[in-house]
Design a protein around this motif. Structure first.
Motif, PDB file in Angstrom:
ATOM      1  N   GLN A  40      -4.433   3.684   3.589  1.00 41.99           N
ATOM      2  CA  GLN A  40      -3.875   4.175   2.327  1.00 41.99           C
ATOM      3  C   GLN A  40      -4.229   5.646   2.101  1.00 41.99           C
ATOM      4  O   GLN A  40      -3.431   6.415   1.561  1.00 41.99           O
ATOM      5  CB  GLN A  40      -4.373   3.328   1.154  1.00 41.99           C
ATOM      6  N   MET A  41      -5.427   6.048   2.527  1.00 42.54           N
ATOM      7  CA  MET A  41      -5.827   7.444   2.419  1.00 42.54           C
ATOM      8  C   MET A  41      -4.878   8.335   3.231  1.00 42.54           C
ATOM      9  O   MET A  41      -4.425   9.379   2.770  1.00 42.54           O
ATOM     10  CB  MET A  41      -7.259   7.627   2.913  1.00 42.54           C
ATOM     11  N   HIS A  42      -4.551   7.891   4.445  1.00 42.42           N
ATOM     12  CA  HIS A  42      -3.649   8.668   5.289  1.00 42.42           C
ATOM     13  C   HIS A  42      -2.233   8.710   4.706  1.00 42.42           C
ATOM     14  O   HIS A  42      -1.537   9.728   4.839  1.00 42.42           O
ATOM     15  CB  HIS A  42      -3.620   8.077   6.706  1.00 42.42           C
ATOM     16  N   GLN A  43      -1.820   7.635   4.072  1.00 42.64           N
ATOM     17  CA  GLN A  43      -0.509   7.622   3.427  1.00 42.64           C
ATOM     18  C   GLN A  43      -0.456   8.637   2.292  1.00 42.64           C
ATOM     19  O   GLN A  43       0.544   9.339   2.107  1.00 42.64           O
ATOM     20  CB  GLN A  43      -0.181   6.221   2.896  1.00 42.64           C
ATOM     21  N   ALA A  44      -1.543   8.716   1.524  1.00 41.99           N
ATOM     22  CA  ALA A  44      -1.602   9.680   0.419  1.00 41.99           C
ATOM     23  C   ALA A  44      -1.559  11.108   0.952  1.00 41.99           C
ATOM     24  O   ALA A  44      -0.862  11.974   0.405  1.00 41.99           O
ATOM     25  CB  ALA A  44      -2.872   9.461  -0.399  1.00 41.99           C
ATOM     26  N   LEU A  45      -2.285  11.366   2.025  1.00 42.28           N
ATOM     27  CA  LEU A  45      -2.292  12.708   2.614  1.00 42.28           C
ATOM     28  C   LEU A  45      -0.929  13.068   3.196  1.00 42.28           C
ATOM     29  O   LEU A  45      -0.506  14.225   3.157  1.00 42.28           O
ATOM     30  CB  LEU A  45      -3.375  12.802   3.689  1.00 42.28           C
ATOM     31  N   ALA A  46      -0.229  12.084   3.726  1.00 41.82           N
ATOM     32  CA  ALA A  46       1.109  12.331   4.250  1.00 41.82           C
ATOM     33  C   ALA A  46       2.087  12.623   3.110  1.00 41.82           C
ATOM     34  O   ALA A  46       3.015  13.429   3.257  1.00 41.82           O
ATOM     35  CB  ALA A  46       1.594  11.121   5.052  1.00 41.82           C
ATOM     36  N   GLU A  47       1.873  11.982   1.973  1.00 41.16           N
ATOM     37  CA  GLU A  47       2.738  12.179   0.809  1.00 41.16           C
ATOM     38  C   GLU A  47       2.539  13.572   0.208  1.00 41.16           C
ATOM     39  O   GLU A  47       3.495  14.207  -0.253  1.00 41.16           O
ATOM     40  CB  GLU A  47       2.435  11.106  -0.245  1.00 41.16           C
ATOM     41  N   ALA A  48       1.302  14.039   0.176  1.00 43.99           N
ATOM     42  CA  ALA A  48       0.981  15.366  -0.385  1.00 43.99           C
ATOM     43  C   ALA A  48      -0.093  16.005   0.477  1.00 43.99           C
ATOM     44  O   ALA A  48      -1.280  15.955   0.155  1.00 43.99           O
ATOM     45  CB  ALA A  48       0.516  15.242  -1.827  1.00 43.99           C
ATOM     46  N   LEU A  57       0.826  -1.207   0.000  1.00 45.93           N
ATOM     47  CA  LEU A  57       0.000   0.000   0.000  1.00 45.93           C
ATOM     48  C   LEU A  57       0.863   1.261   0.000  1.00 45.93           C
ATOM     49  O   LEU A  57       0.580   2.225  -0.721  1.00 45.93           O
ATOM     50  CB  LEU A  57      -0.938   0.006   1.212  1.00 45.93           C
ATOM     51  N   CYS A  58       1.925   1.254   0.790  1.00 47.88           N
ATOM     52  CA  CYS A  58       2.821   2.411   0.837  1.00 47.88           C
ATOM     53  C   CYS A  58       3.556   2.595  -0.488  1.00 47.88           C
ATOM     54  O   CYS A  58       3.683   3.716  -0.989  1.00 47.88           O
ATOM     55  CB  CYS A  58       3.829   2.258   1.975  1.00 47.88           C
ATOM     56  N   ASP A  59       4.039   1.500  -1.058  1.00 49.07           N
ATOM     57  CA  ASP A  59       4.744   1.584  -2.339  1.00 49.07           C
ATOM     58  C   ASP A  59       3.824   2.088  -3.450  1.00 49.07           C
ATOM     59  O   ASP A  59       4.240   2.867  -4.314  1.00 49.07           O
ATOM     60  CB  ASP A  59       5.308   0.211  -2.732  1.00 49.07           C
ATOM     61  N   ALA A  60       2.565   1.640  -3.409  1.00 46.29           N
ATOM     62  CA  ALA A  60       1.607   2.066  -4.435  1.00 46.29           C
ATOM     63  C   ALA A  60       1.395   3.571  -4.382  1.00 46.29           C
ATOM     64  O   ALA A  60       1.314   4.249  -5.420  1.00 46.29           O
ATOM     65  CB  ALA A  60       0.275   1.339  -4.243  1.00 46.29           C
ATOM     66  N   VAL A  61       1.315   4.117  -3.176  1.00 45.34           N
ATOM     67  CA  VAL A  61       1.125   5.560  -3.014  1.00 45.34           C
ATOM     68  C   VAL A  61       2.368   6.316  -3.471  1.00 45.34           C
ATOM     69  O   VAL A  61       2.290   7.280  -4.240  1.00 45.34           O
ATOM     70  CB  VAL A  61       0.797   5.903  -1.542  1.00 45.34           C
ATOM     71  N   GLN A  62       3.544   5.882  -3.026  1.00 46.95           N
ATOM     72  CA  GLN A  62       4.781   6.593  -3.337  1.00 46.95           C
ATOM     73  C   GLN A  62       5.147   6.513  -4.814  1.00 46.95           C
ATOM     74  O   GLN A  62       5.786   7.422  -5.348  1.00 46.95           O
ATOM     75  CB  GLN A  62       5.922   6.037  -2.486  1.00 46.95           C
ATOM     76  N   ASN A  63       4.734   5.432  -5.486  1.00 49.02           N
ATOM     77  CA  ASN A  63       5.108   5.240  -6.891  1.00 49.02           C
ATOM     78  C   ASN A  63       4.031   5.674  -7.868  1.00 49.02           C
ATOM     79  O   ASN A  63       4.090   5.338  -9.057  1.00 49.02           O
ATOM     80  CB  ASN A  63       5.450   3.763  -7.139  1.00 49.02           C
ATOM     81  N   SER A  64       3.034   6.447  -7.394  1.00 48.76           N
ATOM     82  CA  SER A  64       1.955   6.923  -8.259  1.00 48.76           C
ATOM     83  C   SER A  64       1.883   8.450  -8.210  1.00 48.76           C
ATOM     84  O   SER A  64       2.126   9.057  -7.164  1.00 48.76           O
ATOM     85  CB  SER A  64       0.603   6.343  -7.816  1.00 48.76           C
ATOM     86  N   HIS A  65       1.535   9.055  -9.335  1.00 42.50           N
ATOM     87  CA  HIS A  65       1.382  10.513  -9.381  1.00 42.50           C
ATOM     88  C   HIS A  65       0.091  10.956  -8.695  1.00 42.50           C
ATOM     89  O   HIS A  65       0.081  11.929  -7.948  1.00 42.50           O
ATOM     90  CB  HIS A  65       1.385  10.999 -10.831  1.00 42.50           C
ATOM     91  N   CYS A  66      -1.005  10.253  -8.984  1.00 46.27           N
ATOM     92  CA  CYS A  66      -2.316  10.628  -8.442  1.00 46.27           C
ATOM     93  C   CYS A  66      -2.948   9.443  -7.720  1.00 46.27           C
ATOM     94  O   CYS A  66      -2.618   8.286  -7.995  1.00 46.27           O
ATOM     95  CB  CYS A  66      -3.250  11.089  -9.569  1.00 46.27           C
TER      96      CYS A  66
END
Length: 218
Positions: A149-157, A122-131
Motif C-alpha cells: 500500500q505504501m508503494h501504491q501511494a508513492l506511485a499515486e503521488a 488496498l488500491c481503491d483505498a489509495v486512489q479514493n483518498s486525498h491523504c
C-alpha cells in the motif's frame, strides 16, 4: 491639531479584524514542500522528524463547501497500518472523525468490502483518498501488505505534495523506509500531540487543494 482630533475619534477595529491581525502576527507560513516543520528534538538539518505545524495565515478556506474538490474523493485520509496496531488506529480514526471538519477516514477492517480481493481494496483505498497516513511500526515493516500500500501511494503521488504522511512509532530512524527518505515524518512520542499534527497536516493539504481550485476558476 486637526489630525490629533481625528486620531482620537478614529473607530476601533472590529473583533473579527482584531483576530485576523493577531493571527497574522503570530503565525508564519509553512513551506509547501513538506507536511510540517522539523521537531525540536532534531539534531541536524537533515532530520526527517516533524513537529506541529501552523496553518497558513492566508484567509481561511471552507473545505466543506458544496462544490469543494474535497468531495471529488470518497475519503479525506486512508490509514495504512499493520493488524497489530488496530487499537491505536481506531483511536486516531475516532479523533479525526470527531473533529469539526468530520474527516472521512478509510479503515480497512471497517470499510473494506467483504468478498473483495485484498489488492483491489488496498488500491481503491489509495486512489479514493486525498491523504495517506503510514503508521510505521515494527509490525508495519514486517507486513508485505503495508509495504504494498505504501508503494501504491508513492506511485499515486511520487513527489508526496503533502499527501503521504509517515508516522513513526517504536521504530529507529535507521529503519525508516528508504522509499520515504524524501518525505518528513512525524515521530509519535505523545499520542495526543501526534494526532493533532496529523489532523493539521490533512487540513493544510485540503485547504491548499481548495485554494488552488478557486484560483484556477478565477
Amino acid at each position: 491639531a486637526g489630525w490629533f482630533r481625528r486620531l482620537l475619534h478614529k473607530p476601533k477595529p472590529s473583533s473579527v479584524e482584531s483576530l485576523k491581525s493577531s493571527h497574522s502576527a503570530s503565525s508564519s507560513p509553512s513551506s509547501s514542500s513538506s507536511s510540517s516543520a522539523k521537531s525540536s528534538g532534531s539534531s541536524s538539518g537533515t532530520s526527517l522528524t516533524t513537529s506541529s505545524i501552523s496553518l497558513s495565515p492566508v484567509s481561511a478556506v471552507d473545505i466543506s463547501a458544496s462544490g469543494s474538490p474535497r468531495w471529488d474523493k470518497s475519503y479525506d485520509v486512508c490509514i495504512c497500518h499493520s493488524e497489530g496496531d488496530v487499537e491505536l488506529v481506531e483511536e486516531l480514526v475516532s479523533y479525526l472523525e470527531g473533529q469539526p471538519e468530520s474527516f472521512r477516514c478509510f479503515l480497512q477492517l471497517r470499510d473494506a468490502v467483504a468478498g473483495s480481493a485484498v489488492v483491489t481494496e488496498l488500491c481503491d483505498a489509495v486512489q479514493n483518498s486525498h491523504c495517506w497516513v503510514m503508521l510505521i511500526t515494527p509490525g508495519f515493516l514486517q507486513d508485505p501488505w503495508c509495504r504494498y500500500q505504501m508503494h501504491q501511494a508513492l506511485a499515486e503521488a511520487p513527489m508526496a505534495n503533502g499527501r503521504t504522511i509517515p508516522v513513526l512509532k517504536d521504530v529507529d530512524r535507521k529503519d525508516y523506509p528508504r522509499e520515504l527518505w524524501n518525505i518528513y515524518y512525524i515521530y509519535m512520542a505523545l499520542k495526543e500531540k501526534s494526532f493533532r499534527q496529523i489532523r493539521d497536516t490533512v487540513m493544510r493539504y485540503l485547504q491548499e487543494l481548495c485554494r488552488s481550485s478557486t484560483e484556477r476558476m478565477e
